[in-house]
Design a protein around this motif. Structure first.
Motif, PDB file in Angstrom:
ATOM      1  N   TYR A 183      39.404  -6.825  51.975  1.00 36.72           N
ATOM      2  CA  TYR A 183      38.447  -7.739  52.594  1.00 36.72           C
ATOM      3  C   TYR A 183      37.435  -6.958  53.422  1.00 36.72           C
ATOM      4  CZ  TYR A 183      42.044 -11.147  51.458  1.00 36.72           C
ATOM      5  OH  TYR A 183      42.961 -11.918  50.795  1.00 36.72           O
TER       6      TYR A 183
ATOM      7  N   LEU B  81      37.667  -9.752  62.626  1.00 37.40           N
ATOM      8  CA  LEU B  81      36.278  -9.494  62.244  1.00 37.40           C
ATOM      9  C   LEU B  81      35.852  -8.080  62.631  1.00 37.40           C
ATOM     10  CD1 LEU B  81      34.504 -12.869  63.106  1.00 37.40           C
ATOM     11  CD2 LEU B  81      34.954 -11.931  60.836  1.00 37.40           C
TER      12      LEU B  81
ATOM     13  N   LEU C 136      37.246  -5.554  60.215  1.00 36.72           N
ATOM     14  CA  LEU C 136      36.741  -5.691  58.846  1.00 36.72           C
ATOM     15  C   LEU C 136      35.282  -5.264  58.699  1.00 36.72           C
ATOM     16  CD1 LEU C 136      38.553  -8.859  57.516  1.00 36.72           C
ATOM     17  CD2 LEU C 136      38.916  -6.459  56.917  1.00 36.72           C
TER      18      LEU C 136
ATOM     19  N   ILE D  52      33.853  -7.848  56.225  1.00 36.26           N
ATOM     20  CA  ILE D  52      33.013  -8.832  56.901  1.00 36.26           C
ATOM     21  C   ILE D  52      31.717  -9.027  56.112  1.00 36.26           C
ATOM     22  CG2 ILE D  52      31.843  -7.141  58.389  1.00 36.26           C
ATOM     23  CD1 ILE D  52      32.210  -9.213  60.689  1.00 36.26           C
TER      24      ILE D  52
ATOM     25  N   ILE E 156      34.041 -13.509  56.041  1.00 32.88           N
ATOM     26  CA  ILE E 156      34.589 -12.343  55.362  1.00 32.88           C
ATOM     27  C   ILE E 156      34.671 -12.678  53.879  1.00 32.88           C
ATOM     28  CG2 ILE E 156      35.962 -11.572  57.352  1.00 32.88           C
ATOM     29  CD1 ILE E 156      38.465 -12.568  55.824  1.00 32.88           C
TER      30      ILE E 156
END
Length: 102
Positions: A72, A16, A19, A74, A60
């Motif tokens: 990708y 996380l 991202l 979050i 995500i």
């Protein structure tokens, strides 16, 4: 905040965190390894299992595909989870700083 994935595992926490900027799988693995100073090395199966789980919970989302690589990032809900976890960890650190607690 209550959720079956909380508190976050170390792996999910790092994913996380990285991202917050859009990345593809290999870049996620590299940045997690760098941020953790080689303490967390993600195998592809572990990474993609975590990505599937995080996406299922809408923390995500896939934002693009570049050269057949899924990108990708979050979501706001994922950012809220990170904020919750940061506060939880800061509380724990304060307890460490207090020294012996009786």
């Amino acid at each position: 905040m209550k959720h079956k994935l909380l508190p976050l595992s170390e792996t999910m926490h790092y994913i996380l965190l990285v991202l917050r900027q859009p990345k593809h799988g290999y870049a996620i693995m590299q940045e997690v390894q760098d941020l953790s100073k080689n303490a967390v090395i993600l195998a592809p199966g572990t990474l993609y299992g975590a990505i599937d789980n995080l996406a299922k919970h809408k923390w995500i989302k896939q934002v693009d595909v570049i050269d057949r690589r899924k990108i990708y990032q979050i979501t706001q809900e994922g950012l809220d989870v990170l904020d919750h976890e940061e506060k939880r960890l800061q509380h724990i650190l304060k307890i460490y700083e207090m020294g012996d607690v009786q």
